[in-house]
Design a protein around this motif. Structure first.
Motif, PDB file in Angstrom:
ATOM      1  N   ASP A 105       0.878  -1.180   0.000  1.00 30.60           N
ATOM      2  CA  ASP A 105       0.000   0.000   0.000  1.00 30.60           C
ATOM      3  C   ASP A 105       0.912   1.225   0.000  1.00 30.60           C
ATOM      4  OD1 ASP A 105      -1.650   2.166   0.653  1.00 30.60           O
ATOM      5  OD2 ASP A 105      -2.921   0.975   1.982  1.00 30.60           O
TER       6      ASP A 105
ATOM      7  N   GLN B 276       0.133   4.489  -0.180  1.00 34.03           N
ATOM      8  CA  GLN B 276      -0.316   5.608   0.641  1.00 34.03           C
ATOM      9  C   GLN B 276       0.039   5.396   2.111  1.00 34.03           C
ATOM     10  OE1 GLN B 276      -4.504   6.468   0.393  1.00 34.03           O
ATOM     11  NE2 GLN B 276      -4.340   8.364   1.552  1.00 34.03           N
TER      12      GLN B 276
ATOM     13  N   ARG C 224       2.267   3.242   3.083  1.00 29.90           N
ATOM     14  CA  ARG C 224       3.650   2.776   3.111  1.00 29.90           C
ATOM     15  C   ARG C 224       3.775   1.439   3.852  1.00 29.90           C
ATOM     16  NH1 ARG C 224       6.931   5.846   0.704  1.00 29.90           N
ATOM     17  NH2 ARG C 224       8.739   4.676   1.517  1.00 29.90           N
TER      18      ARG C 224
ATOM     19  N   TYR D  78      -1.649  -0.916  -8.607  1.00 28.35           N
ATOM     20  CA  TYR D  78      -1.111   0.329  -9.156  1.00 28.35           C
ATOM     21  C   TYR D  78      -0.697   0.136 -10.607  1.00 28.35           C
ATOM     22  CZ  TYR D  78      -0.923   1.515  -4.226  1.00 28.35           C
ATOM     23  OH  TYR D  78      -1.271   1.745  -2.912  1.00 28.35           O
TER      24      TYR D  78
ATOM     25  N   ARG E  53       0.368   5.248  -9.865  1.00 35.57           N
ATOM     26  CA  ARG E  53      -0.917   5.767  -9.410  1.00 35.57           C
ATOM     27  C   ARG E  53      -1.856   4.597  -9.141  1.00 35.57           C
ATOM     28  NH1 ARG E  53      -4.358   5.583 -13.844  1.00 35.57           N
ATOM     29  NH2 ARG E  53      -3.313   5.447 -15.882  1.00 35.57           N
ATOM     30  N   PRO E  54      -2.845   4.764  -8.258  1.00 36.32           N
ATOM     31  CA  PRO E  54      -3.753   3.668  -7.928  1.00 36.32           C
ATOM     32  C   PRO E  54      -4.539   3.174  -9.144  1.00 36.32           C
ATOM     33  CG  PRO E  54      -3.923   5.429  -6.326  1.00 36.32           C
ATOM     34  CD  PRO E  54      -3.092   5.968  -7.462  1.00 36.32           C
TER      35      PRO E  54
END
Length: 380
Positions: free
Chosen positions: A74, A76, A78, A236, A244-245
């Motif tokens: 993940d 965001q 981390r 991603y 980016r997601p």
């Protein structure tokens, strides 16, 4: 049948005899212990403190002999990837869906040669000659439902919607059983068959009849709002400004063809369940791992949920999986009791080549052919 087809048929017949005799015994020879320092460089593209990662396991004789993870699950939060990280398996789900059908067949609740239309109400009339077996080994000729999903679609498609999407066609690509063409539709339809014959939602059937008996404690056929993915990796895609997601698409809610989340740690138990026949008999498993011969004498190279080929005189089972933000691979040499699994949470890459390189390290040889999916129409 030509000489090549005869040789292939003889090879798989010999494998079936060997598997029937040996059951879950040890491999034919002791595999060499490779220098694991050779592994990390293979995963350099995933080994970043700021990028999506990968989890990998090598399984021999039913136990993990190498397990490692790289990068982030993940970005965001981390959260580092670990062997316990759960990835969306994409088409590595198909062996689970096939197993559900195999369980119902062993119980006498359906037959592989049943017409799907006789089992599943609402199956389009023009598909009358499609059998359960055709869906399992991609010889049905039915269209892939994704071609009927517009780019503007915002509501997610689910398995039950596939029947309506298939009704938009009026013919198959070829008469069922005469050729092979990879189709995600077939496995979405099989999930509906499991629900109909098994008498419960597909996700629950997988949990109760496949995951739990095999020892997969946290693997899940994920339904948003109904289930939770533990230690979840998010998908991603690489762009000009970094990753980016890209975790979901309009078809991500279809379960039968790609909706299972699992970890490499959990999949060790799955691999052992296959080798020890904990779920279905040895005879049924051999059937799943034997590709049908097409009318022209060639091999379909796909059994029940697995690509199958001959790699230098060894049976090789394999599958890749690609979906929004995830790309995965599994390769299995059943006679050698060796399996390699690579799961990644990014679009793109070629983890099947990494999986094969790891298998080659443990086998002490080099694969003689590319994976069969690379020659399959519409398999990505």
């Amino acid at each position: 049948m030509n000489n090549s087809s005869l040789a292939t048929a003889a090879f798989f017949a010999a494998f079936a005899l060997l598997a029937g005799c040996t059951g879950a015994t040890s491999s034919v020879r002791t595999l060499p212990a490779p220098d694991v320092r050779a592994v990390d460089p293979l995963f350099a593209a995933y080994d970043s403190p700021d990028g999506p990662g990968a989890s990998v396991v090598v399984i021999h004789e039913g136990r993990a002999v190498f397990s490692r993870a790289y990068g982030l699950a993940d970005l965001q939060a981390r959260t580092p990837a670990t062997p316990e990280t759960h990835y969306r398996l994409a088409s590595l789900t198909k062996p689970f869906t096939a197993m559900a059908i195999m369980l119902l067949a062993e119980e006498g609740k359906l037959r592989y040669d049943d017409r799907v239309a006789d089992v599943l109400p609402g199956f389009p009339a023009y598909l009358r000659e499609v059998r359960i077996r055709h869906l399992l080994n991609h010889t049905s000729g039915i269209w892939d439902y994704e071609v009927f999903v517009p780019d503007t679609q915002t509501v997610q498609v689910k398995d039950r919607d596939v029947l309506e999407l298939l009704s938009r066609a009026d013919r198959t690509h070829f008469p069922p059983g005469t050729a092979v063409r990879y189709s995600n539709s077939g496995y979405a339809v099989l999930a509906l068959v499991v629900e109909r014959v098994g008498g419960m939602p597909f996700a629950r059937f997988l949990h109760d009849r496949v995951f739990a008996p095999a020892g997969l404690r946290s693997t899940v056929a994920h339904e948003e709002g109904l289930s939770t993915v533990p230690r979840r990796a998010y998908g991603y895609v690489a762009g000009p400004d970094g990753f980016r997601p890209r975790d979901q698409s309009p078809t991500s809610a279809v379960l039968g063809d790609g909706g299972v989340y699992s970890s490499v740690e959990e999949l060790v138990a799955w691999d052992k369940a296959l080798d020890t026949h904990a779920l279905v008999s040895a005879a049924t498993q051999r059937l799943a791992w034997t590709p049908p011969t097409l009318p022209d004498g060639t091999s379909a190279r796909y059994g029940f949920g697995w690509f199958i080929d001959d790699d230098g005189g060894r049976v090789r089972l394999s599958h890749h999986g690609e979906t929004s933000g995830f790309t995965n691979a599994i390769v299995k040499y059943p006679e050698q009791r060796l399996t390699v699994i690579v799961l990644t949470n990014r679009a793109g890459g070629e983890p099947w080549k990494l999986a094969q390189q790891l298998a080659d390290l443990w086998l002490g040889t080099r694969a003689t052919h590319p994976w069969p999916f690379e020659a399959f129409p519409n398999s990505r």
